[in-house]
Design a protein around this motif. Structure first.
Motif, short mmCIF file in Angstrom:
data_model
loop_
_atom_site.label_atom_id
_atom_site.label_comp_id
_atom_site.label_asym_id
_atom_site.label_seq_id
_atom_site.Cartn_x
_atom_site.Cartn_y
_atom_site.Cartn_z
N THR A 96 0.80 -1.21 0.00
CA THR A 96 0.00 0.00 0.00
C THR A 96 0.84 1.27 0.00
OG1 THR A 96 -0.16 -0.06 2.42
CG2 THR A 96 -1.95 -1.10 1.17
N ARG A 97 2.11 1.17 0.28
CA ARG A 97 2.97 2.35 0.35
C ARG A 97 3.53 2.70 -1.04
NH1 ARG A 97 6.14 5.54 3.63
NH2 ARG A 97 8.24 5.89 2.90
N LEU A 98 3.51 3.99 -1.37
CA LEU A 98 4.15 4.50 -2.57
C LEU A 98 5.53 5.03 -2.18
CD1 LEU A 98 1.24 6.46 -4.27
CD2 LEU A 98 2.08 4.17 -4.81
N PHE A 99 6.49 4.87 -3.09
CA PHE A 99 7.86 5.28 -2.81
C PHE A 99 8.26 6.43 -3.72
CE2 PHE A 99 7.49 0.83 -1.72
CZ PHE A 99 7.99 0.83 -0.43
N PRO A 100 9.07 7.36 -3.21
CA PRO A 100 9.54 8.45 -4.06
C PRO A 100 10.50 7.91 -5.12
CG PRO A 100 10.57 8.59 -1.90
CD PRO A 100 9.57 7.48 -1.84
N ARG A 101 10.32 8.35 -6.33
CA ARG A 101 11.16 7.95 -7.45
C ARG A 101 11.41 9.18 -8.32
NH1 ARG A 101 12.38 4.00 -4.86
NH2 ARG A 101 11.58 1.92 -5.20
N ARG A 102 12.31 9.05 -9.25
CA ARG A 102 12.56 10.12 -10.22
C ARG A 102 12.25 9.55 -11.61
NH1 ARG A 102 14.04 15.58 -9.29
NH2 ARG A 102 15.15 14.77 -7.52
N LEU A 103 11.52 10.33 -12.41
CA LEU A 103 11.16 9.92 -13.76
C LEU A 103 11.92 10.81 -14.74
CD1 LEU A 103 7.77 8.86 -15.03
CD2 LEU A 103 8.94 10.65 -16.28
N PHE A 104 12.77 10.20 -15.55
CA PHE A 104 13.51 10.91 -16.58
C PHE A 104 12.81 10.71 -17.91
CE2 PHE A 104 16.83 10.83 -13.48
CZ PHE A 104 17.74 11.81 -13.84
N THR A 105 12.71 11.77 -18.71
CA THR A 105 12.25 11.64 -20.09
C THR A 105 13.35 12.19 -20.98
OG1 THR A 105 11.12 13.77 -20.17
CG2 THR A 105 9.82 11.89 -19.47
N ILE A 106 13.66 11.42 -22.02
CA ILE A 106 14.75 11.77 -22.92
C ILE A 106 14.24 11.58 -24.34
CG2 ILE A 106 17.11 11.22 -23.63
CD1 ILE A 106 16.85 9.63 -20.66
N LEU A 107 14.37 12.58 -25.16
CA LEU A 107 14.04 12.47 -26.57
C LEU A 107 15.33 12.13 -27.30
CD1 LEU A 107 11.36 12.82 -27.98
CD2 LEU A 107 12.03 15.11 -28.61
N ALA A 108 15.34 11.06 -28.09
CA ALA A 108 16.58 10.60 -28.68
C ALA A 108 16.41 10.18 -30.14
CB ALA A 108 17.11 9.41 -27.89
N HIS A 109 17.49 10.30 -30.88
CA HIS A 109 17.53 9.75 -32.23
C HIS A 109 17.56 8.22 -32.10
CE1 HIS A 109 18.23 13.71 -33.89
NE2 HIS A 109 19.19 13.90 -32.99
N ASP A 110 16.98 7.54 -33.07
CA ASP A 110 16.87 6.08 -33.01
C ASP A 110 18.22 5.40 -32.75
OD1 ASP A 110 14.20 6.42 -33.50
OD2 ASP A 110 14.27 5.66 -35.56
N GLU A 111 19.28 5.90 -33.39
CA GLU A 111 20.59 5.26 -33.25
C GLU A 111 21.22 5.46 -31.86
OE1 GLU A 111 21.21 9.29 -35.29
OE2 GLU A 111 19.84 7.61 -35.56
N ASP A 112 20.69 6.39 -31.06
CA ASP A 112 21.24 6.65 -29.73
C ASP A 112 20.54 5.87 -28.61
OD1 ASP A 112 23.06 8.45 -30.78
OD2 ASP A 112 21.72 10.17 -30.50
N VAL A 113 19.41 5.24 -28.93
CA VAL A 113 18.59 4.59 -27.90
C VAL A 113 19.37 3.52 -27.13
CG1 VAL A 113 16.57 3.14 -27.50
CG2 VAL A 113 16.40 5.13 -28.99
N ASP A 114 20.05 2.64 -27.82
CA ASP A 114 20.75 1.54 -27.16
C ASP A 114 21.80 2.03 -26.16
OD1 ASP A 114 19.22 -0.33 -28.47
OD2 ASP A 114 20.72 -0.71 -30.04
#
Length: 136
Positions: A76-94
């Motif tokens: 029942t407990r929620l934990f603090p987290r950090r959410l990163f969003t990154i926009l990337a070119h397809d070749e950089d994803v890996d």
């Protein structure tokens, strides 16, 4: 183009930022979020953490700590987290995904985070109006 969404532990934020910059990704957004993953079926995996939390309760005699332990175990407990969003070119994803994994994987066997990779239809730079790859 892809959007990479990574949900990580709060104590891994600085290492994640450094890892992203090291692989050449300077543009990203981070949010403070609350959440939780799946419940752990095998209590042996979290037994050490449970003992630590219960010892805090014993030493302080604090009902609040006892409540936190119960919430930790019953989901029942929620934990603090950090959410990163990154926009990337397809070749950089890996390389981005590999960098995030390398600094966020722990020996805890639980709670290291999640990474999602989504397609992006378009990106538009507000300042210039450029779109597509140029908008990134």
């Amino acid at each position: 183009m892809k959007e990479i969404i990574a949900v990580i532990r709060m104590n891994k934020v600085s290492a994640t930022k450094r890892a992203l910059v090291d692989v050449g990704i300077a543009g990203f957004t981070a949010f403070k979020v609350m959440g939780r993953g799946r419940l752990v079926d095998d209590l042996a995996v979290i037994e050490e953490r449970r003992k630590t939390l219960l010892s805090m309760s014993d030493s302080k005699g604090n009902e609040q700590v006892e409540k936190m332990v119960v919430q930790f175990l019953d989901g029942t407990r929620l934990f603090p987290r950090r959410l990163f969003t990154i926009l990337a070119h397809d070749e950089d994803v890996d390389k981005i995904v590999a960098a995030i994994i390398s600094v966020n994987r722990t020996d805890y066997k639980v709670g290291d985070g999640k990474i999602f990779v989504l397609p992006v239809l378009d990106a538009i730079r507000v300042r210039t109006g450029e779109s597509g790859e140029a908008g990134v």
